[in-house]
Scaffold this active site. Structure first.
Site, PDB file in Angstrom:
ATOM      1  NE  ARG A  73      34.886  36.862  36.601  1.00 25.74           N
ATOM      2  CZ  ARG A  73      34.654  35.647  36.055  1.00 25.74           C
ATOM      3  NH1 ARG A  73      35.333  33.970  36.198  1.00 25.74           N
ATOM      4  NH2 ARG A  73      33.501  34.747  37.964  1.00 25.74           N
ATOM      5  CB  CYS A 119      28.609  55.560  78.718  1.00 30.40           C
ATOM      6  SG  CYS A 119      28.493  55.988  77.359  1.00 30.40           S
ATOM      7  CE  LYS A 171      35.769  27.511  43.793  1.00 30.96           C
ATOM      8  NZ  LYS A 171      34.789  28.739  44.144  1.00 30.96           N
ATOM      9  CB  CYS A 183      29.095  55.470  72.322  1.00 32.34           C
ATOM     10  SG  CYS A 183      28.617  56.628  74.228  1.00 32.34           S
ATOM     11  CE1 TYR A 197      65.607  61.322  59.228  1.00 30.31           C
ATOM     12  CE2 TYR A 197      67.383  60.252  59.352  1.00 30.31           C
ATOM     13  CZ  TYR A 197      67.310  61.472  59.337  1.00 30.31           C
ATOM     14  OH  TYR A 197      68.084  61.558  58.927  1.00 30.31           O
ATOM     15  CG  ASP A 198      68.210  54.845  58.132  1.00 32.02           C
ATOM     16  OD1 ASP A 198      67.878  56.034  58.074  1.00 32.02           O
ATOM     17  OD2 ASP A 198      67.766  53.810  58.986  1.00 32.02           O
ATOM     18  CE1 TYR A 202      44.243  33.664  35.935  1.00 31.34           C
ATOM     19  CE2 TYR A 202      45.103  34.019  37.630  1.00 31.34           C
ATOM     20  CZ  TYR A 202      44.258  34.143  36.893  1.00 31.34           C
ATOM     21  OH  TYR A 202      43.068  34.820  37.045  1.00 31.34           O
ATOM     22  CB  CYS A 217      27.069  52.994  75.261  1.00 31.03           C
ATOM     23  SG  CYS A 217      28.749  53.062  75.300  1.00 31.03           S
ATOM     24  CB  CYS A 247      32.034  56.723  76.770  1.00 25.17           C
ATOM     25  SG  CYS A 247      31.486  54.950  76.024  1.00 25.17           S
ATOM     26  CD  GLU A 252      48.415  28.033  36.397  1.00 24.40           C
ATOM     27  OE1 GLU A 252      47.272  29.012  36.620  1.00 24.40           O
ATOM     28  OE2 GLU A 252      48.752  27.875  35.427  1.00 24.40           O
ATOM     29  CE  LYS A 283      38.663  29.120  41.686  1.00 23.16           C
ATOM     30  NZ  LYS A 283      38.231  30.037  41.921  1.00 23.16           N
ATOM     31  CG  ASP A 304      39.577  33.621  47.721  1.00 20.04           C
ATOM     32  OD1 ASP A 304      39.215  33.723  47.170  1.00 20.04           O
ATOM     33  OD2 ASP A 304      39.183  33.843  48.868  1.00 20.04           O
TER      34      ASP A 304
HETATM   35  P1  AMP Z   1      35.513  30.703  39.819  1.00 21.80           P
HETATM   36  O1  AMP Z   1      35.496  32.641  39.163  1.00 21.80           O
HETATM   37  O2  AMP Z   1      34.688  30.240  40.219  1.00 21.80           O
HETATM   38  O3  AMP Z   1      34.604  31.092  38.253  1.00 21.80           O
HETATM   39  O4  AMP Z   1      36.973  30.445  39.503  1.00 21.80           O
HETATM   40  C1  AMP Z   1      37.365  31.302  37.924  1.00 21.80           C
HETATM   41  C2  AMP Z   1      38.141  32.410  38.653  1.00 21.80           C
HETATM   42  O5  AMP Z   1      39.472  31.825  39.438  1.00 21.80           O
HETATM   43  C3  AMP Z   1      38.949  32.953  37.637  1.00 21.80           C
HETATM   44  O6  AMP Z   1      37.901  33.765  37.201  1.00 21.80           O
HETATM   45  C4  AMP Z   1      40.416  33.571  38.084  1.00 21.80           C
HETATM   46  O7  AMP Z   1      40.051  35.181  38.725  1.00 21.80           O
HETATM   47  C5  AMP Z   1      40.455  33.009  39.414  1.00 21.80           C
HETATM   48  N1  AMP Z   1      42.028  32.207  39.111  1.00 21.80           N
HETATM   49  C6  AMP Z   1      42.843  32.059  40.859  1.00 21.80           C
HETATM   50  N2  AMP Z   1      43.901  31.514  40.568  1.00 21.80           N
HETATM   51  C7  AMP Z   1      43.198  31.198  38.634  1.00 21.80           C
HETATM   52  C8  AMP Z   1      44.465  30.420  37.876  1.00 21.80           C
HETATM   53  N3  AMP Z   1      45.937  29.745  38.314  1.00 21.80           N
HETATM   54  N4  AMP Z   1      44.329  29.809  36.687  1.00 21.80           N
HETATM   55  C9  AMP Z   1      43.043  30.446  36.033  1.00 21.80           C
HETATM   56  N5  AMP Z   1      42.066  31.518  37.094  1.00 21.80           N
HETATM   57  C10 AMP Z   1      42.121  31.507  38.359  1.00 21.80           C
HETATM   58 ZN    ZN Z   2      29.641  55.341  75.394  1.00 19.88          ZN
END
Ligand code: AMP
Ligand code: ZN
Length: 671
Positions: A136, A410, A312, A425, A35-36, A225, A407, A431, A113, A115, A117
């Site tokens: 990509r 039921c 990794k 179901c 609301y705010d 990055y 199910c 149920c 850096e 990595k 996910d």
């Molecule tokens: P892979 O998919 O295992 O070949 O790893 C490469 C992918 O890691 C890149 O295409 C990026 O999407 C990802 N990634 C995540 N963090 C970083 C980072 N700090 N620098 C470069 N790639 C990164």
């Molecule tokens: Zn059911």
């Protein structure tokens, strides 16, 4: 208010609302009530209307969202998007370090850096404006997903003045914070949709969606990055990261400049523990040679740069025994299998259960047999996952496990809709878990928010035969004396409950509609439907065509609504609820007409606009006596078109010779 005061106030509100958006969407931890928030947004919109020259094109009032674009255009990458060599072993990292030393000597630094996910994204900026975002793809070419990426709050659409080149590309990782993932995945399950397995899948599924309005509702974030230009702009990667930050990009602050491989190994060790405290998932560390000319000297293999590598982390994995598979029935009837495991310790917690998602997971992917020994992993997701079966340990005569046909609650034969993974179901009126689940959904905070009535009370009242349908909740007061007979159900709680029920009759139509629990009709969809159709009778008799012309309503939702209202029992339920005095009509705001310049004229608004949200344009038209139509027909006077308008609308309007005007032209008509 003077323009100077207005400017200050607009900036304050903008900053505040952006922070709230971030708290809400990204951190999933709002610190302000809806609301705010809406009140502040209204204030800002009002000021922007009064002082249009002060309005920031990136203002929180300019919610991004658009029409279906159908498919993505393939774009060739200016610089190929390669993958990274990767390793799980320290020894291989030391080998990597040796190879580099052999090629360029001892005098170099690394940048470490996290990595992230998620999925990688290439962003192109021209004259400080985001012009393109591309996935990509196969590394050479990817999908143009610009409209979707524009919905990400932390990606600047327009940079402030700065020392950046006229044309450059930056790369980063689009991802979803774990909290947001859990919240949205819960919502999906509540709406009867199949949950995503992890934040990465959710993020990549979202980026590939056709409807950017839907994307805007799913909070994505992005860390950047990589910086790419034609001419060399900086000497080192580290320098370019600092520059990116200066220009307003979201870079991750965990990165570290390392003098040698030992410092790299320390960094890796640190984050092996710390990664669990992050709000998002990482799957390793990326190590890059810092100096660009040294990077060039090292060059590339066919697949990846020689100057970088990914280390990794091993996902924690344990082996345990599958004890049984049980099934849970949700309020929409979706039947979800769960694996019960011999308890084991995994990443600091005792694991007893794992999700199995659906029938295909059991019968096709894992081909589970009774008593199997399974490998369980815990990634970002809270519920662990069975990765595979240890076939060496399978018992000689073990029977394969089949997903149930009836199910578990039921005994009704289950059904599966074409193209869906989940079995349902169909006995929604008979149920027990569905009956109870529907009532629990109805009273929940986001729906009717009934004080004094909780999930357990619903279950108790159902077991004692007081309530079978939502409508029975409104008959409880007639049985107050009988309620007092229930042990441990005090007079005070009964009064509170009945008061809460009585008060809920004032809840607006959109909440009631959401509370009915129509499959795929979540909170936002209910709001849109209520606004569009105004009352339940219009909605109940709407045709498929009428439904899909409503904003954000697609094929799947339209079908589900039609199916719901074709049910006799649903119609009876609604009649009973109407008789009890619930709200089935949108309360119309009193509109004082600003003018009658649009009297007798009809409009459709389509696409996205720089200066207005669609709702604002609608308000302006209606305030001047105009009417908004729901579909294009010969009766239509004007189509107000913004960016990314659906091609079918455009075609239809052109065919019917309907004038297509911009928002500026619309405002021009008002003078
Ligand atoms: P892979 O998919 O295992 O070949 O790893 C490469 C992918 O890691 C890149 O295409 C990026 O999407 C990802 N990634 C995540 N963090 C970083 C980072 N700090 N620098 C470069 N790639 C990164
Ligand atoms: Zn059911």
């Amino acid at each position: 208010m003077s323009p100077i005061e207005a400017k200050k106030r607009i900036e304050e509100l903008t900053a505040e609302l952006k922070q709230h958006n971030y708290n809400y969407y990204v951190l999933a931890m709002p610190t302000i009530s809806d609301y705010d928030f809406d009140k502040k947004l209204e204030q800002l919109a009002e000021l922007e209307k009064q002082f249009p020259e002060l309005a920031d094109p990136d203002s929180p009032t300019q919610k991004v969202g658009g029409e279906v674009t159908k498919e993505f255009v393939t774009v060739r990458h200016r610089w190929p998007m390669l993958s990274l060599g990767n390793t799980y072993s320290e020894q291989e990292l030391l080998d990597f370090d040796q190879r580099i030393k052999k090629a360029i000597g001892d005098n170099f630094e690394y940048v470490c850096e996290l990595k992230f996910d998620g999925l990688s994204m290439s962003l192109t900026y021209e004259e400080g404006k985001l012009v393109r975002a591309v996935t990509r793809g196969d590394g050479v070419q990817g999908d143009d997903v610009t409209t979707n990426i524009r919905t990400i709050h932390t990606i600047p659409k327009r940079l402030k003045e700065g020392d950046y080149p006229e044309l450059f590309e930056i790369r980063g990782e689009v991802f979803m914070h774990r909290k947001a993932f859990e919240r949205l995945n819960d919502e999906r399950m509540q709406n009867g949709e199949v949950p995503y397995a992890n934040p990465r899948n959710f993020a990549s599924g979202t980026v590939k969606m056709q409807d950017s309005a839907e994307v805007a509702k799913r909070p994505l974030d992005c860390f950047l990055y990589g910086f790419y230009t034609d001419k060399t702009y900086f000497k080192t990667h580290w320098e370019s990261l600092q520059a990116l930050e200066r220009w307003g990009f979201n870079i991750n602050h965990s990165s570290r400049l390392c003098a040698n491989i030992n410092e790299v190994l320390e960094f890796i060790e640190l984050w092996d523990k710390e990664r669990f405290n992050l709000s998002y998932d990482i799957d390793g560390i990326v190590i890059k040679v810092n100096n660009y000319s040294q990077q060039q000297e090292l060059g590339f293999t066919a697949k990846s740069p020689r100057w970088a590598i990914a280390y990794k982390y091993k996902a924690e994995r344990v082996e345990t025994e599958l004890l049984s598979v049980t099934y849970q029935v949700g309020r929409t009837g979706a039947v979800t299998p769960v694996a019960n495991l011999r308890p084991v310790l995994l990443a600091g917690t005792t694991v007893k259960r794992a999700t199995l998602h659906n029938a295909d997971e059991i019968e096709i992917r894992l081909q589970l047999h009774e008593g199997d020994s399974v490998f369980v992993e815990k990634g970002g997701e809270i519920i662990p996952k069975i990765i595979s079966v240890n076939l060496d340990k399978r018992h000689a005569n073990a029977n394969p496990i089949h997903y149930i046909k009836k199910c578990p609650a039921c005994d009704t034969p289950l059904e599966r809709k074409e193209g869906e993974a989940a079995w349902y179901c169909p006995n929604d009126e008979g149920c027990p878990p569905q009956i109870v689940g529907k009532m629990q959904h109805f009273i929940s905070r986001k729906a009717m928010n009934i004080d004094g009535l909780g999930d357990e009370t619903i279950e108790l009242l159902y077991k004692r035969d007081f309530i079978h349908h939502i409508s029975d909740i409104y008959k409880l007061y007639e049985r107050a004396d009988e309620l007092k007979q229930i042990e441990r159900f005090g007079e005070k709680s009964i009064t509170n409950m009945l008061d809460g029920v009585e008060k809920s009759k004032q809840m607006p139509f959109e909440k009631v509609l959401f509370g009915l629990g129509i499959r795929y009709v979540g909170e936002t969809v209910a709001k849109k439907l209520a606004l569009h159709f105004k009352n339940i009778d219009n909605l109940a008799k709407a045709s498929y065509e009428e439904l899909i012309t409503a904003e954000e309503i697609g094929d799947r939702i339209a079908r589900s609504i039609i199916e719901y209202f074709s049910g006799e029992i649903h119609a009876q339920e609604i009649e009973k609820l109407k008789a009890s005095g619930l709200q089935f009509v949108v309360e119309e705001k009193e509109v004082t007409l600003a003018s009658d310049k649009f009297a007798g004229k009809t409009f459709i608004i389509s696409g996205t606009f720089e200066k207005f949200s669609r709702d604002e344009l609608k308000d302006i038209i209606e305030a001047n006596g105009g009417k908004i139509l729901s579909s294009i027909s010969a009766k239509l006077n004007y189509l107000v078109a913004g960016d990314n308008m659906g091609p079918s609308k455009l075609e239809k309007a052109t065919k019917l010779n309907i004038p297509i005007i911009s928002d500026d032209e619309l405002m021009g008509m008002l003078g």
